[in-house]
Scaffold this motif. Structure first.
Motif, mmCIF file in Angstrom:
data_model
loop_
_atom_site.group_PDB
_atom_site.id
_atom_site.type_symbol
_atom_site.label_atom_id
_atom_site.label_comp_id
_atom_site.label_asym_id
_atom_site.label_seq_id
_atom_site.Cartn_x
_atom_site.Cartn_y
_atom_site.Cartn_z
ATOM 1 N N GLY A 273 16.790 78.327 66.519
ATOM 2 C CA GLY A 273 17.528 78.704 65.132
ATOM 3 C C GLY A 273 18.158 77.391 64.598
ATOM 4 O O GLY A 273 18.157 76.377 65.264
ATOM 5 N N TRP A 274 18.714 77.666 63.193
ATOM 6 C CA TRP A 274 18.795 76.315 62.642
ATOM 7 C C TRP A 274 20.155 75.492 63.341
ATOM 8 O O TRP A 274 20.330 74.389 63.170
ATOM 9 C CB TRP A 274 19.090 76.459 61.131
ATOM 10 C CG TRP A 274 18.108 76.599 60.379
ATOM 11 C CD1 TRP A 274 17.249 77.673 59.802
ATOM 12 C CD2 TRP A 274 17.261 75.312 60.255
ATOM 13 N NE1 TRP A 274 16.273 77.208 59.306
ATOM 14 C CE2 TRP A 274 16.082 75.813 59.348
ATOM 15 C CE3 TRP A 274 17.430 73.973 60.313
ATOM 16 C CZ2 TRP A 274 15.258 74.890 58.853
ATOM 17 C CZ3 TRP A 274 16.502 73.107 59.741
ATOM 18 C CH2 TRP A 274 15.272 73.563 59.350
ATOM 19 N N ASN A 275 20.994 76.391 63.833
ATOM 20 C CA ASN A 275 22.061 75.735 64.600
ATOM 21 C C ASN A 275 21.609 74.886 65.710
ATOM 22 O O ASN A 275 22.161 73.500 65.633
ATOM 23 C CB ASN A 275 23.177 76.699 65.351
ATOM 24 C CG ASN A 275 24.084 77.406 64.292
ATOM 25 O OD1 ASN A 275 24.196 77.114 63.149
ATOM 26 N ND2 ASN A 275 24.824 78.392 64.710
ATOM 27 N N LYS B 215 20.112 69.327 67.184
ATOM 28 C CA LYS B 215 18.972 67.923 67.888
ATOM 29 C C LYS B 215 18.987 66.980 66.781
ATOM 30 O O LYS B 215 18.870 65.796 67.105
ATOM 31 C CB LYS B 215 17.704 68.938 68.267
ATOM 32 C CG LYS B 215 17.858 69.539 69.398
ATOM 33 C CD LYS B 215 16.291 70.077 69.742
ATOM 34 C CE LYS B 215 16.496 71.331 70.888
ATOM 35 N NZ LYS B 215 15.372 72.162 70.889
ATOM 36 N N TYR B 216 18.899 67.342 65.542
ATOM 37 C CA TYR B 216 18.646 66.501 64.509
ATOM 38 C C TYR B 216 19.505 65.536 64.427
ATOM 39 O O TYR B 216 19.537 64.118 64.327
ATOM 40 C CB TYR B 216 18.334 67.043 63.125
ATOM 41 C CG TYR B 216 17.845 66.198 61.969
ATOM 42 C CD1 TYR B 216 16.431 65.663 62.011
ATOM 43 C CD2 TYR B 216 18.588 65.568 61.068
ATOM 44 C CE1 TYR B 216 16.313 64.800 61.120
ATOM 45 C CE2 TYR B 216 18.295 64.836 60.136
ATOM 46 C CZ TYR B 216 17.056 64.422 60.122
ATOM 47 O OH TYR B 216 16.724 63.403 59.125
ATOM 48 N N PHE B 217 20.851 66.080 64.287
ATOM 49 C CA PHE B 217 22.098 65.242 64.232
ATOM 50 C C PHE B 217 22.275 64.225 65.458
ATOM 51 O O PHE B 217 22.430 63.076 65.474
ATOM 52 C CB PHE B 217 23.275 65.936 64.079
ATOM 53 C CG PHE B 217 24.553 65.660 63.264
ATOM 54 C CD1 PHE B 217 24.698 64.032 63.448
ATOM 55 C CD2 PHE B 217 25.316 66.487 62.551
ATOM 56 C CE1 PHE B 217 25.771 63.809 62.580
ATOM 57 C CE2 PHE B 217 26.387 65.806 61.754
ATOM 58 C CZ PHE B 217 26.760 64.448 61.947
ATOM 59 N N GLN B 218 21.998 64.832 66.467
ATOM 60 C CA GLN B 218 22.364 64.266 67.742
ATOM 61 C C GLN B 218 21.120 63.141 68.039
ATOM 62 O O GLN B 218 21.575 61.829 68.352
ATOM 63 C CB GLN B 218 22.065 65.026 69.127
ATOM 64 C CG GLN B 218 21.945 64.453 70.338
ATOM 65 C CD GLN B 218 22.250 64.863 71.664
ATOM 66 O OE1 GLN B 218 22.566 66.420 71.537
ATOM 67 N NE2 GLN B 218 21.879 64.504 72.677
ATOM 68 N N HIS C 73 21.782 66.341 54.380
ATOM 69 C CA HIS C 73 23.234 66.221 54.218
ATOM 70 C C HIS C 73 23.555 65.328 55.582
ATOM 71 O O HIS C 73 24.248 64.468 55.607
ATOM 72 C CB HIS C 73 23.761 67.727 54.369
ATOM 73 C CG HIS C 73 23.825 68.314 53.278
ATOM 74 N ND1 HIS C 73 23.425 69.745 53.276
ATOM 75 C CD2 HIS C 73 23.786 67.967 51.731
ATOM 76 C CE1 HIS C 73 23.233 70.062 51.846
ATOM 77 N NE2 HIS C 73 23.366 69.253 51.171
ATOM 78 N N ILE C 74 22.917 65.718 56.814
ATOM 79 C CA ILE C 74 22.906 65.098 57.980
ATOM 80 C C ILE C 74 22.583 63.700 57.965
ATOM 81 O O ILE C 74 23.376 62.651 58.240
ATOM 82 C CB ILE C 74 22.180 65.579 59.004
ATOM 83 C CG1 ILE C 74 22.976 67.096 59.367
ATOM 84 C CG2 ILE C 74 22.540 64.991 60.299
ATOM 85 C CD1 ILE C 74 22.049 67.792 60.162
ATOM 86 N N ASP C 75 21.634 63.339 57.113
ATOM 87 C CA ASP C 75 21.290 61.868 56.829
ATOM 88 C C ASP C 75 22.246 61.112 56.149
ATOM 89 O O ASP C 75 22.385 59.778 56.380
ATOM 90 C CB ASP C 75 19.798 61.683 56.053
ATOM 91 C CG ASP C 75 18.559 62.108 56.988
ATOM 92 O OD1 ASP C 75 18.566 62.380 58.150
ATOM 93 O OD2 ASP C 75 17.762 62.688 56.320
ATOM 94 N N LEU C 76 22.573 61.764 55.208
ATOM 95 C CA LEU C 76 23.760 61.162 54.345
ATOM 96 C C LEU C 76 24.863 60.865 55.210
ATOM 97 O O LEU C 76 25.698 59.835 55.214
ATOM 98 C CB LEU C 76 24.117 62.133 52.997
ATOM 99 C CG LEU C 76 25.313 61.562 52.186
ATOM 100 C CD1 LEU C 76 24.933 60.527 51.629
ATOM 101 C CD2 LEU C 76 25.599 62.841 51.044
#
Ligand SMILES: Cc1ncc(COP(=O)(O)O)c(C=O)c1O
Length: 477
Positions: A381-383, A388-391, A464-467
């Protein structure tokens, strides 16, 4: 609505009585003028909120007036707020406009409260519906349909993978939800009166919860209200040592105070303690020993609810069989204590005038619906994906700037990192730098001191995470 009372898919929008009952209230909510008014409000909101679409510095012409307002706020509340933050009352997703015209990327959202970000149309709609209801506050003596819908929704979600939680008590703060859980536990295990907690935990700000919270400064000058003993928290740097240490300490405590413990109180991802998740084997062993000794297990999900791969962290760690009492709050806008029928108090030990504001309850239901429709949960799921993406992004920064930032990085939508060597001043400096550059997070843990984020799970995107990571990189540089 012909659904089972604990169906996890109970639609929140359908909290009013069905129309065939012929109620005046049903006719009101079906009146086309209401739909028209809602559409108009939503369109107006969109027109204005959509202009808030990037991080921005303050507007020079608003700075003096904003500072004066902050000064007045400091006087009124008896101290300056942690951040120089007063919202203008308008935002857009994770972006929030402040009274000085600046726009922040809000990745702390009131410590996990604004799960749909800012100025979300579903919150507007729920609030309009709440405004049309006869009372502002719901209570134990006089209740409206949304309270029932919320209780059934939470029980349905809690029981979806095997837990047996039959009752739900709403309340207006996490502290009150925890107080109610403790009362139920003590009442059922009388005369046992001790509590077991984990090192570094946080339970809330009441007199009783100040004893559970492992921060001596938070109980300075307060009378002792409860006997609480602490066991080591799981730490990923020493999985075997901390697990064995916790088990040994627990066994020692049980031998030292036989029959005196009513409950163990557990945060499954240490929140204020620094965003360290435990593991299934760690918690399972502790819970098993507690059950063998007639000690109730309380899972405090006030910060973890909705942020991992399942709505509840006890489901994420597959601990459903041990959930005797569960508390939650923050993103649900109203707080709750869930418990099994066998624990139903035999005397009038529980009640409150307020169980929650009608707007809070309706908005909470809308948030719960959105989390499901936005596919936040599930192993993929998205959480989990956003974590994973943020990490991955934080790991890249850690590699690029050795010594400036390190993990572990939390779990699900509870993200954290340690700045530099984790000193208190270093962490605070970094936090304030991030704030000035436009990213809102907060501190967690001590030794090391960490920076944490609670991005709104309903609406956060990889962009948003990239930002956020771009701003973290700027702060490091
Ligand atoms: C794990 C945990 N329990 C309890 C609380 C207390 O909740 P409240 O501040 O709503 O009283 C918090 C608040 O941060 C929390 O994180």
């Amino acid at each position: 609505m012909n659904q089972s009372p604990h169906s996890p898919t109970l639609a929140s929008a359908k909290v009013s009585h069905s129309e065939e009952l012929g109620l005046a209230a049903s006719r009101l909510s079906a009146d086309p003028r209401i739909a028209e008014a809602k559409e108009l409000l939503a369109a107006v909101l969109k027109d204005h909120s959509s202009t808030i679409d990037a991080v921005r510095p303050p507007k020079p012409e608003l700075v003096a007036q904003y500072k004066a307002e902050l000064d007045r706020l400091a006087v009124a509340r008896g101290g300056a707020p942690y951040f120089p933050y007063i919202s203008s009352g308008l935002g857009n997703g994770p972006f929030v406009e402040l009274g000085d015209g600046s726009v922040k990327l809000d990745f702390i959202v009131g410590i996990g409260v604004h799960g749909m970000g800012h100025s979300h149309p579903a919150m507007l709609e729920a609030t309009v519906d709440a405004g049309l209801e006869d009372t502002v506050m719901q209570g134990n003596l006089q209740t409206n349909s949304p309270s029932l819908a919320m209780c059934e929704k939470l029980l349905g979600l809690a029981n979806q993978s095997g837990a047996k939680l039959d009752h739900c008590l709403l309340s207006t703060s996490g502290a009150m939800a925890n107080e109610n859980a403790l009362k139920i536990a003590f009442h059922n295990r009388f005369p046992a009166s001790r509590v077991i907690c984990m090192d570094n935990c946080f339970a809330g700000r009441s007199l009783a919860l100040a004893q559970l919270t492992d921060r001596p400064a938070y109980r300075a000058g307060l009378p002792k209200t409860l006997d609480v003993d602490f066991i080591p928290m799981y730490h990923p740097a020493d999985p075997i040592g901390t697990t064995q240490g916790a088990i040994e300490t627990l066994k020692k405590l049980l031998a030292r105070h036989p029959g005196e413990y009513a409950c163990i109180w557990l945060e499954l991802v240490a929140g204020e303690g620094g965003y360290y998740p435990g593991t299934k084997p760690y918690f399972e062993e502790l819970c098993k020993i507690c059950h063998q000794n007639n000690i109730l297990v309380i899972f405090d999900e006030i910060q973890t609810f909705s942020r991992l791969s399942q709505p509840f962290a006890f489901q994420h760690f597959e601990l459903d069989a041990y959930a005797d009492l569960v508390t939650l709050g923050k993103i649900t806008q109203v707080c709750a204590t869930l418990y099994g029928d066998q624990l139903k108090p035999k005397g009038p030990v529980l009640s409150q005038t307020f169980t929650g504001a009608t707007a809070s309850i309706r908005c909470g239901l809308a948030v719960l619906d959105a989390l499901e429709t936005h596919e936040c949960f599930g192993a993929n799921g998205w959480n989990v994906r956003r974590h994973k993406y943020f990490q991955g992004k934080l790991e890249q920064l850690a590699q690029k700037y050795p010594g400036k930032l390190s993990g572990p990085y939390g779990e699900g939508m509870m993200i954290a990192f340690t700045p530099g060597n984790g000193g208190a001043d270093e962490a605070k400096d970094m936090l304030m730098k991030l704030y000035d550059l436009g990213l809102m997070g907060f501190l967690a843990g001590s030794n090391p001191n960490r920076i944490r984020f609670l991005p709104p799970p309903g609406i956060t995107t990889e962009k948003h995470i990239d930002l956020a990571c771009g701003i973290i990189e700027k702060a490091i540089q």
